[in-house]
Design an enzyme around this catalytic site. Structure first.
Site, PDB file in Angstrom:
ATOM      1  N   SER A  83      -3.101  11.323  -4.349  1.00  0.00           N
ATOM      2  CA  SER A  83      -3.453  11.357  -2.936  1.00  0.00           C
ATOM      3  C   SER A  83      -4.528  12.419  -2.705  1.00  0.00           C
ATOM      4  CB  SER A  83      -2.193  11.599  -2.094  1.00  0.00           C
ATOM      5  OG  SER A  83      -2.403  11.273  -0.752  1.00  0.00           O
ATOM      6  N   HIS A  99       3.191   4.511  -1.186  1.00  0.00           N
ATOM      7  CA  HIS A  99       2.293   5.633  -1.450  1.00  0.00           C
ATOM      8  C   HIS A  99       2.820   6.551  -2.548  1.00  0.00           C
ATOM      9  CE1 HIS A  99      -1.145   8.088  -0.634  1.00  0.00           C
ATOM     10  NE2 HIS A  99      -0.411   9.151  -0.397  1.00  0.00           N
TER      11      HIS A  99
END
Length: 256
Positions: A91, A225
């Site tokens: 990320s 995610h």
């Protein structure tokens, strides 16, 4: 090794062939990668970046500027010279790892041998986000939506006061970051995403190929995610293959 506040190595290897430096996500700490130290083979020595403003660096001010953060981390990794270094970022950490790689590449002695970019759109992909401007309640809801934290835990005002400043600072850094033109990386890039990730599409991740003159591979693994928590073993195998073959691309993987 000279002690540095920026890097942690829980399990030094006797004769590592490569050092893998991991960069946590927004709000993350070095502890996120603790299990990786024993999960990867003895030939890979795992180091993890510890950003200021959390864990044992809780009293240090957070850094909200990408360039400043990369400049602070790069010298610590340069000191690892002598054994090849690869970078893995998840990320926000993928963007930080990329910017650090650009700095390290200026010296052939410290240039990374591979960049693994996880759960992040390519640096040149501008995404208009403003999570860092949300109030505390909305910020917590966003963290829970992504699976980054336990919502019940952050209902406690005292716990919020400890964790939210670093999380907000990291979101500020990630969302205000803008890629500046420059030389592409010479090392291979392997991009990895969760196939159900609401934050990054395959098309956005595929644009990482524009940032290297070497091999590129894109992999999608089941999950959202934080797919790499449940898919840790698969991620480790991708890393092993990437550091062995250079591309990390098994048969059937996308290279376009």
């Amino acid at each position: 090794m000279t002690p540095t506040p920026w890097l942690r190595c829980r399990l030094p290897r006797v004769a590592p062939e490569v050092r893998l430096v991991c960069f946590p996500h927004a709000g993350g700490a070095a502890s996120f990668f603790t299990s990786w130290t024993r999960a990867l083979p003895d030939t890979i020595e795992v180091w993890v970046v510890q950003y200021p403003g959390r864990a044992d660096r809780i009293n240090e001010p957070c850094i909200e500027d990408m360039a400043a953060l990369a400049r602070a981390i790069a010298p610590a990794i340069s000191a690892l010279a002598g054994i090849p270094v690869a970078l893995f970022g998840h990320s926000m950490g993928a963007a930080v790892a990329y910017e650090v790689a650009r700095l390290l590449q200026r010296d052939p002695a410290t240039a990374p041998v591979h960049l693994f970019a996880s759960g992040r759109h390519a640096p040149g992909e501008v995404v208009d986000e403003a999570v860092h401007l949300l109030d505390d309640e909305a910020l917590v809801r966003e963290l829970v939506r992504l699976g980054a934290t336990d919502g019940e835990l952050l209902r406690d005002a005292e716990i919020r006061s400890v964790f939210l400043p670093a999380i907000r600072a990291d979101y500020t850094l990630a969302e205000t970051y803008r890629h500046l033109p420059g030389p592409v990386l010479d090392c291979p890039i392997t991009a990895v995403i969760g196939t159900g990730d609401p934050e990054v599409t395959a098309a956005q991740a595929r644009r990482w190929r524009e940032h290297t003159s070497a091999a590129f591979a894109l992999h999608g693994l089941p999950g959202e995610h934080f797919y790499l928590v449940e898919q840790a073993e698969a991620v480790h195998r991708l890393i092993e293959r990437g550091l062995t073959t250079g591309s990390g691309s098994p048969v059937g993987a996308s290279r376009h």
